[in-house]
Design an enzyme around this catalytic site. Sequence first.
Site, PDB file in Angstrom:
ATOM      1  N   ARG A 163       0.764  -1.206  -0.049  1.00 35.06           N
ATOM      2  CA  ARG A 163       0.040   0.081  -0.191  1.00 35.06           C
ATOM      3  C   ARG A 163       0.810   1.325  -0.186  1.00 35.06           C
ATOM      4  NH1 ARG A 163      -5.515  -0.615   1.548  1.00 35.06           N
ATOM      5  NH2 ARG A 163      -6.035  -2.680   0.828  1.00 35.06           N
ATOM      6  N   CYS A 208      -6.605  -0.890  13.215  1.00 37.73           N
ATOM      7  CA  CYS A 208      -7.182  -0.120  12.155  1.00 37.73           C
ATOM      8  C   CYS A 208      -8.409   0.742  12.578  1.00 37.73           C
ATOM      9  CB  CYS A 208      -8.066  -1.265  11.196  1.00 37.73           C
ATOM     10  SG  CYS A 208      -6.589  -2.214  10.298  1.00 37.73           S
ATOM     11  N   HIS A 268      -0.874  -4.272   5.222  1.00 42.01           N
ATOM     12  CA  HIS A 268      -0.494  -3.042   6.116  1.00 42.01           C
ATOM     13  C   HIS A 268       0.390  -3.547   7.184  1.00 42.01           C
ATOM     14  CE1 HIS A 268      -3.825  -0.059   4.974  1.00 42.01           C
ATOM     15  NE2 HIS A 268      -2.930   0.192   4.395  1.00 42.01           N
TER      16      HIS A 268
END
Length: 285
Positions: free
Chosen positions: A149, A278, A178
């Site tokens: 990402r 998150c 991530h």
Amino acid sequence: MTVIDTRTQTAPQRTARTRHYLMCPPQHFEVTYAINPWMNTQVPVDVERAHVQWEVLRNTYLSLGHTVELIEPMAGQPDMVFAANGGLVVGKRAYGAKFRFPERTAEGVAYGEWLSEFGIDVFQPAQINEGEGDFLALKKMILAGTGFRTSLEAHIEAANALDRPVVSLELVDPRFYHLDTAIAILDDGHGDSPAEIAYFPGAFSRHSQRTLRDLFPNAILCTEADALVLGLNSVSDGRNVVVPSAAERFSEQLRERGYNPVPVDLSEFLKSGGSVKCCTMEMHR
């Protein structure tokens, strides 16, 4: 004569430090597109359950004495609930987010505007990055992920924007797209104790595994089973670790090191490849 030491080793005493978080209510949360291996548009989200799970997470932070700010969710932005991706805040400065996928572009703008209105000096990025999804702040450095990402060029840009040393780590398993799915910051090093992390080695390239071993020789190594329920997508205040409840072995490892695991169920958010961290942007002091 051999002498066997039968003394029980005592886990170190951990000290909690109050934190300042930003969260986004899951008003529009659903899986309407697929941009990571976890997302399946054929698997529906239980919206009511997701709201309850998110409220439990928010109230958990409040019960631990932390401050939680809220950003207004935008219609058409189902992933905006994942506040960690909205930027990286260190003190009164922030490195803004610039998302790789167009479905999330508007989130970067919204989070940047909120932070600016809150009094944070936001650096507008030229490079692709997804905030705390791929940047984890410690007292003396920032751990930065790349591979899926966030671009490697963004690591250089973030170091300049925040005037902090950045350690680049390469992610190689798309399930851990991530950095915050593969590393948990347990102690950021702001107290008397050194920084401490937990991580899943299999998420990283061989040279990045060596970097982590050199920097954190006493790190907790998470099992693949716990990593696959996003157990490392946890949030710690230095003592209390808010952790996905399905990561049972990881909770045991935390207790063995003197941490207090605080399990929460965020199974609905796992359908989108997210969990505790998150949903939580930390505004680092």
